[in-house]
Motif scaffolding. Structure first.
Motif: not given
Length: 281
Positions: A66-77, A259-271, A15-18
């Motif tokens: 959750y899904l909005q955050r998951q989508s950013t995480s899945m882009v990076a992963r 991968l850029g500022a938007e993805v950096e911001q969205g992955t701050k809590t995913l260390r 769902m995150g990828r979608a």
């Protein structure tokens, strides 16, 4: 996983990828397969998030967030793992715990590659019912149903035609954190035995972090409890033990920042989430 049911976390990851498909600022991310691999109820939730349709109630809003955050995480992963697959350029790819992974149907780089999708029979049964609408990009896809509590991974791969004399890229994404340490080592032993030189192993894993104490109860409730978190030092020692040399080991925020500022911001809590790539020595 609950007996008789497909993996719930596999559905959430898909769902995150979608949600991210066609909306990410990262040009290397593209997953038109994701929406097709979802159940209709999940598709509808994705459509609502993508459309920005208003929702009522705290629970519905939390799910959307959750899904909005998951989508950013899945882009990076997804991009990080795709890059490792491209760089390795192995003639075989084995996806352990394939879930609703769409690589064999979306990556043109796999056109000369045989892809082995290894997963629990319940999850694989659901996936196989959804893939007929997709166009295969890989040269060949072989489904390998394995119940790790009962079946031998080594025997299943041998029967499916995996060639241990040829390099393999192994993708172990979103699985290790749900396994006990003994089961991780059992699988690594099989991977090591079946990996020719120049094989690459890519693992998504969790390192110890406070946030896992909050995630743990949620995942237990859906029947997929967290069991193992490893520091990068522990992961390196484990891979060394089985003959793999670490090439890269990055946390999700580090990947996001590249991968850029938007993805950096969205992955701050995913260390706490990391991806390691290691080569067979």
């Amino acid at each position: 996983m609950k007996a008789g049911q497909a993996s719930r976390t596999a559905e959430l990851v898909c769902m995150g990828r979608a949600v991210a498909h066609g909306r990410s600022p990262v040009a290397r991310f593209d997953d038109p397969t994701a929406i097709e691999l979802l159940a209709e109820e999940s598709r509808e939730r994705v459509r609502q998030v993508r459309a920005g349709a208003p929702v009522k109630g705290l629970r519905a809003n939390l799910r959307r967030e959750y899904l909005q955050r998951q989508s950013t995480s899945m882009v990076a992963r997804t991009v990080a793992i795709d890059d490792e697959v491209r760089a390795a350029a192995s003639p075989q790819v084995v996806i352990l715990g394939a879930g609703l992974d769409g690589r064999a149907w979306r990556m043109s780089e796999l056109r000369e590659v045989t892809v082995f999708e290894v997963d629990h029979p319940d999850t694989q049964r659901v996936k196989r019912s959804r893939v007929p609408t997709l166009e295969r990009h890989a040269k060949e896809i072989r489904f390998v149903a394995v119940d790790f509590e009962r079946d031998s991974l080594d025997e299943a791969l041998e029967k499916a035609g995996h060639d241990s004399a040829k390099p393999t890229t192994w993708i172990w994404e979103g699985v290790v954190m749900y396994l006990a340490r003994a089961d991780i080592e059992k699988t690594l032993a099989v991977i090591a035995e079946r990996s020719a030189k120049r094989s690459r192993l890519v693992i998504a894993y969790h390192q110890p972090a406070l946030i896992l104490h909050f995630l743990g109860p949620i995942l237990r409730r859906i029947g997929e409890p967290l069991r193992t978190a490893l520091t990068p030092t522990q992961m390196k020692a484990l891979l060394d033990k089985y003959g793999f040399d670490v090439v890269r080991d990055r946390d999700m925020h580090e990947i996001g920042a590249s991968l850029g500022a938007e993805v950096e911001q969205g992955t701050k809590t995913l260390r706490h989430q990391r991806i390691v790539a290691a080569d067979r020595v």
